[in-house]
Structure formats: structure tokens, C-alpha cells
Design a protein around this motif. Structure first.
Motif, mmCIF file in Angstrom:
data_model
loop_
_atom_site.group_PDB
_atom_site.id
_atom_site.type_symbol
_atom_site.label_atom_id
_atom_site.label_comp_id
_atom_site.label_asym_id
_atom_site.label_seq_id
_atom_site.Cartn_x
_atom_site.Cartn_y
_atom_site.Cartn_z
ATOM 1 N N GLU A 39 0.817 -1.204 0.000
ATOM 2 C CA GLU A 39 0.000 0.000 0.000
ATOM 3 C C GLU A 39 0.856 1.261 0.000
ATOM 4 O OE1 GLU A 39 -3.106 0.121 2.830
ATOM 5 O OE2 GLU A 39 -3.770 -1.921 2.464
ATOM 6 N N GLY A 40 2.025 1.185 -0.649
ATOM 7 C CA GLY A 40 2.841 2.372 -0.814
ATOM 8 C C GLY A 40 4.001 2.480 0.148
ATOM 9 N N TYR A 41 4.029 1.690 1.226
ATOM 10 C CA TYR A 41 5.129 1.744 2.172
ATOM 11 C C TYR A 41 6.224 0.779 1.743
ATOM 12 C CZ TYR A 41 1.743 4.106 5.170
ATOM 13 O OH TYR A 41 0.823 4.969 5.667
ATOM 14 N N ALA A 42 7.460 1.071 2.101
ATOM 15 C CA ALA A 42 8.574 0.198 1.750
ATOM 16 C C ALA A 42 9.406 -0.080 2.985
ATOM 17 C CB ALA A 42 9.447 0.840 0.663
ATOM 18 N N ILE A 43 10.121 -1.178 2.934
ATOM 19 C CA ILE A 43 10.968 -1.577 4.053
ATOM 20 C C ILE A 43 12.148 -0.617 4.171
ATOM 21 C CG2 ILE A 43 12.452 -3.419 4.926
ATOM 22 C CD1 ILE A 43 10.689 -5.389 3.377
ATOM 23 N N GLY A 44 12.406 -0.131 5.363
ATOM 24 C CA GLY A 44 13.578 0.692 5.603
ATOM 25 C C GLY A 44 14.798 -0.189 5.766
ATOM 26 N N GLU A 45 15.906 0.191 5.130
ATOM 27 C CA GLU A 45 17.130 -0.573 5.257
ATOM 28 C C GLU A 45 17.781 -0.279 6.603
ATOM 29 O OE1 GLU A 45 19.434 0.220 1.772
ATOM 30 O OE2 GLU A 45 17.820 -0.391 0.411
ATOM 31 N N THR A 46 18.820 -1.052 6.934
ATOM 32 C CA THR A 46 19.358 -1.096 8.300
ATOM 33 C C THR A 46 19.543 0.280 8.921
ATOM 34 O OG1 THR A 46 20.492 -3.167 7.797
ATOM 35 C CG2 THR A 46 21.256 -1.928 9.730
ATOM 36 N N TYR A 47 20.387 1.113 8.339
ATOM 37 C CA TYR A 47 20.682 2.404 8.959
ATOM 38 C C TYR A 47 19.619 3.458 8.668
ATOM 39 C CZ TYR A 47 25.171 0.823 10.691
ATOM 40 O OH TYR A 47 26.151 0.153 11.390
ATOM 41 N N GLU A 48 18.647 3.149 7.825
ATOM 42 C CA GLU A 48 17.500 4.028 7.664
ATOM 43 C C GLU A 48 16.559 3.901 8.852
ATOM 44 O OE1 GLU A 48 17.475 3.645 2.776
ATOM 45 O OE2 GLU A 48 15.881 2.722 3.973
ATOM 46 N N ASN A 49 16.715 2.841 9.635
ATOM 47 C CA ASN A 49 15.884 2.594 10.818
ATOM 48 C C ASN A 49 16.650 2.796 12.118
ATOM 49 O OD1 ASN A 49 13.809 1.767 9.138
ATOM 50 N ND2 ASN A 49 14.318 -0.389 9.284
ATOM 51 N N TYR A 50 17.896 3.199 12.052
ATOM 52 C CA TYR A 50 18.802 3.128 13.192
ATOM 53 C C TYR A 50 18.749 4.393 14.044
ATOM 54 C CZ TYR A 50 23.172 2.105 15.693
ATOM 55 O OH TYR A 50 24.120 1.850 16.644
ATOM 56 N N ILE A 51 18.626 4.206 15.347
ATOM 57 C CA ILE A 51 18.705 5.301 16.308
ATOM 58 C C ILE A 51 19.868 5.027 17.244
ATOM 59 C CG2 ILE A 51 17.549 6.487 18.211
ATOM 60 C CD1 ILE A 51 14.932 6.006 16.806
ATOM 61 N N ASP A 52 20.736 5.989 17.398
ATOM 62 C CA ASP A 52 21.996 5.799 18.110
ATOM 63 C C ASP A 52 21.816 5.988 19.615
ATOM 64 O OD1 ASP A 52 24.652 5.440 18.658
ATOM 65 O OD2 ASP A 52 25.277 7.424 17.974
ATOM 66 N N VAL A 53 21.124 5.034 20.253
ATOM 67 C CA VAL A 53 20.912 5.141 21.699
ATOM 68 C C VAL A 53 22.199 4.859 22.461
ATOM 69 C CG1 VAL A 53 18.482 4.550 21.510
ATOM 70 C CG2 VAL A 53 20.145 2.733 21.894
ATOM 71 N N GLU A 54 23.103 4.069 21.869
ATOM 72 C CA GLU A 54 24.338 3.720 22.564
ATOM 73 C C GLU A 54 25.178 4.943 22.905
ATOM 74 O OE1 GLU A 54 23.233 2.289 19.865
ATOM 75 O OE2 GLU A 54 22.953 0.157 20.322
ATOM 76 N N ASN A 55 25.122 5.948 22.056
ATOM 77 C CA ASN A 55 25.889 7.175 22.273
ATOM 78 C C ASN A 55 25.022 8.331 22.735
ATOM 79 O OD1 ASN A 55 28.604 6.261 21.413
ATOM 80 N ND2 ASN A 55 27.584 5.955 19.437
ATOM 81 N N ASN A 56 23.849 8.007 23.285
ATOM 82 C CA ASN A 56 22.955 9.036 23.840
ATOM 83 C C ASN A 56 22.554 10.063 22.792
ATOM 84 O OD1 ASN A 56 21.506 9.954 26.116
ATOM 85 N ND2 ASN A 56 23.010 11.575 26.473
ATOM 86 N N ASN A 57 22.482 9.638 21.558
ATOM 87 C CA ASN A 57 22.170 10.553 20.470
ATOM 88 C C ASN A 57 20.657 10.633 20.262
ATOM 89 O OD1 ASN A 57 22.281 12.268 18.311
ATOM 90 N ND2 ASN A 57 23.352 10.865 16.942
ATOM 91 N N TYR A 58 19.974 11.044 21.299
ATOM 92 C CA TYR A 58 18.526 11.234 21.248
ATOM 93 C C TYR A 58 18.149 12.129 22.421
ATOM 94 C CZ TYR A 58 18.228 8.128 25.241
ATOM 95 O OH TYR A 58 18.383 7.599 26.504
ATOM 96 N N ARG A 59 16.959 12.700 22.335
ATOM 97 C CA ARG A 59 16.410 13.463 23.449
ATOM 98 C C ARG A 59 14.915 13.166 23.556
ATOM 99 N NH1 ARG A 59 21.036 13.914 23.977
ATOM 100 N NH2 ARG A 59 22.303 15.727 24.526
ATOM 101 N N ILE A 60 14.434 13.048 24.795
ATOM 102 C CA ILE A 60 13.015 12.896 25.063
ATOM 103 C C ILE A 60 12.605 14.043 25.969
ATOM 104 C CG2 ILE A 60 11.199 11.427 26.017
ATOM 105 C CD1 ILE A 60 12.998 9.023 25.445
#
Length: 368
Positions: A42-63
Motif C-alpha cells: 500500500e505504498g510503504y517500503a521496508i527501511g534498510e538497516t541504517y535508515e531505521n537506526y537510532i543511536d541510543v548507545e551514544n545518547n544521540n537522542y532526546r526525550i
């Protein structure tokens, strides 16, 4: 492109695991990174590995938590993560101390930033900083990709927001939030696929993007609620329709950059395929005059004197023609969209199948 989702888990956690004592108020959320399309076909495609990647290991996020009228409350800093791998997802169970200031709010918004090149923690002032300040901040911008190779050192920025109502935080109880936060990618992905039948052995010698913006905003413009972009997977209404351009316009200088060659393979139909990709900041093609963005490609059979073939980010009529002065035919390059152009070789002629995620086109034209 498929959305990422911060999925708020309903499972319980042992607060002592992360050093949170019983009298304190704990908040439990989960971060889910899906690997498959939520609506196949229905128009969506699978994201490849680093297209889905969030760098939690290096605290590269904020909530962050904001009030219902978009004023900053406090930052949420998890004590730890529990990672669970599934066949079509990766879950991060998150537990931490709820900010004391959040106890005064039963209605609030949670805002998630991920893979940003920098964060304005020092600029965040409770009761003063607005959500729009984050979305429009200079530190909320990213530079264009110097190459289109993703990896731990170069990731796609994400942004998401969700509003919660009637949430009661209780001391000694790990409270979980009941609904997901949907994350939007800050870039568009552009694919050019060459398809040839068994009688031809052609490849692209180069594929280029002509005219693009050197920077973009990590967050979309004026998206302060999940209702501004997340409509339950309904493709025609999901995502944002407006652009968020640095300086409110396109770069004035003309630039080109090579696409990245990804792979070459033979399909089950016996045809040969090759793929080239690019990740681009948003670009305004509508009302761009002659400063519109386009793709140029050259086949290895061409000589240096031959003009490259051009594909426009535009709709083509039944005869395979497009008028680049006609804004009704042209479309913008928007975040979190995949633009796929399939170039086929049949009977010594080149034809292009142009597909843009929000509006699908399937037209052929012959290059002169």
C-alpha cells in the motif's frame, strides 16, 4: 519511507534493575524500530538497516515533555535500556525517573528527537521554551550528506511528538504511556533503478542530482501534534504536506552530487537491474521557475560528447512528456518520502516509470 515508532510498552519492569527505589516515580516507555512495512503493498517500503537506526548507545537522542500549549516542562533521561530482537522489529525497553515537574501535569506532550547533529539542552527553559523554538532552531538543522553512505557516523535525523491526556503518575509505580510516538525522517530517499532485458548489457556510468539544498531542518514545520502527520497508516493523509526549508527557500547556487551505486543483480524474470540512491534535504520544485531539481544520468555506452538523460520530479502525460513550467505537473522533494524512478531498456529505447510515494505515476517516454 516507513515510519519509525516509539512504542510505549505495557509490560512491567523491576525498578531496582535500574537503581530506581520504590518511593520514586518511575516512567516506562519503549522504543520500537520496525523492519517491515506496516501495510505491505500500500505504498510503504521496508527501511534498510541504517535508515531505521537510532543511536541510543551514544545518547544521540532526546526525550522532552511539553505542556498541551507547547511549553517545555522537563527532559526525560532514562536509566537504562533493555533490547529485544524480533523477526521484524527491534525493541528498546526504557525505564527512568519521571521528572518531578511532570507530576503537576496530567495532560502533556512527549517529543522525541533522534540522530540530530547537536541538541540545545542549554537553551531549554521550563515554561519559556516553545516546541516551535526547537523545530526552528539553528541547532536543529543538519548539513546535506557529503556521501549517501549511511552508518554509525552519519545517520538520518528523526522527530516525533505525541499528546497524552489523563496520565496519573504514582510514586513506586512504573507508569507506561499507552500509545506510540511516530517518528518522521528528515530526508527524502531517491532511487534510480536501471532495468534491461537479456539482450542488453548496459549500466549507468553516473547518476547525479542537479540542484539540492545544502542543509535542512531535522523537524518538520509546525508539527506540534501527532494529528498533524500521523493518521493511522492512511497513505493519502499520512505525513506532512508542507516543506520546512532553511531560510524559507532553496539555495540560490546550482550544485550537483553523484548518487551512490548500491547493487546490481539478475531478477527472476531474467532481466538485469542496478540501483543508485541519494538522501536529500527537502527542496521546493513547485514555483521554482528554472531552478527546479532534476536527475541526470549517463549510460556507459554514451560518449563524453553525448548529453546526459534527464528525469524531472514531475508528472508525465500519456505521451510521456512534461512541461516543467507547469506547477500542476511538478512536485516537491519532501521529507520521509521515497521517490523511485525505474529506467527500462526495451527494443533499443529508454523508458521511465516514475513513482512518487504520495502520487504514483506509471508513464513511458523516449529519450531523444
Amino acid at each position: 519511507m516507513m515510519l519509525l515508532v516509539l512504542w510505549c510498552t505495557s509490560c512491567s519492569h523491576d525498578t531496582e534493575t535500574f537503581g530506581i527505589s520504590d518511593p520514586e516515580t518511575a516512567l516506562s516507555i519503549g522504543l520500537r524500530v520496525p523492519a517491515k512495512s506496516p501495510k505491505t503493498g500500500e505504498g510503504y517500503a521496508i527501511g534498510e538497516t541504517y535508515e531505521n537506526y537510532i543511536d541510543v548507545e551514544n545518547n544521540n537522542y532526546r526525550i522532552y515533555f511539553f505542556t498541551s500549549d507547547n511549553k517545555f516542562i522537563a527532559r526525560f533521561e532514562p536509566e537504562g535500556f533493555v533490547v529485544t530482537e524480533g523477526s521484524d522489529y527491534r525493541d528498546y525497553g526504557v525505564l527512568g525517573k519521571a521528572p518531578a515537574a511532570l507530576a503537576d501535569h496530567k495532560n502533556f506532550k512527549m517529543v522525541v528527537l533522534a540522530n540530530w547533529t547537536q541538541y540545545g539542552d542549554d537553551a531549554m527553559k521550563a515554561g519559556e521554551t516553545l516546541l516551535a523554538d526547537i523545530c526552528n532552531a539553528g541547532w536543529g538543522q543538519f548539513d546535506r550528506f557529503s556521501s549517501f553512505e549511511l552508518g554509525p557516523e552519519r545517520l538520518i535525523p528523526f522527530y516525533g511528538v505525541h499528546e497524552y491526556n489523563n496520565i496519573e503518575l504514582k510514586p513506586g509505580v512504573a507508569t507506561w504511556l499507552p500509545e506510540p510516538v511516530t517518528l518522521l525522517r528528515a530526508v527524502a530517499k531517491v532511487e534510480v533503478v536501471l532495468e534491461t532485458d537479456g539482450h542488453f548489457d548496459l549500466s549507468f556510468s553516473e547518476v547525479k542530482i542537479r540542484r539540492y539544498n545544502k542543509a535542512g531542518y531535522c523537524a518538520p514545520k509546525d508539527v506540534f501534534s501527532q494529528n498533524d502527520y500521523d493518521h493511522g497508516g492512511e497513505w493519502n493523509s499520512d505525513y506532512v504536506s508542507g516543506l520546512h526549508l532553511v531560510g524559507n527557500g532553496n539555495d540560490t547556487e546550482e550544485k550537483t552530487q553523484d548518487f551512490r551505486f548500491v547493487s546490481r543483480w539478475t531478477g527472476t524474470d531474467g532481466n538485469k537491474y542496478e540501483k543508485w540512491i541519494a538522501y536529500l534535504p527537502e527542496y521546493r520544485n513547485i514555483d521554482a521557475g528554472d531552478q527546479y531539481s532534476s536527475i541526470e544520468m549517463r549510460l556507459d555506452a554514451q560518449t563524453g560528447e553525448d548529453e546526459p538523460h534527464t528525469i524531472h520530479f514531475a508528472n508525465y502525460d500519456e505521451s510521456g512528456k512534461t512541461d516543467n513550467n507547469d506547477n500542476a505537473r511538478r512536485f516537491d522533494i519532501s521529507r520521509n518520502n521515497l521517490y523511485r524512478f525505474t529506467v527500462t531498456v526495451r527494443d533499443h529505447r529508454l523508458a521511465v516509470n516514475v513513482q512518487e510515494w504520495k502520487y504514483a505515476y506509471d508513464n513511458e517516454y523516449t529519450f531523444d
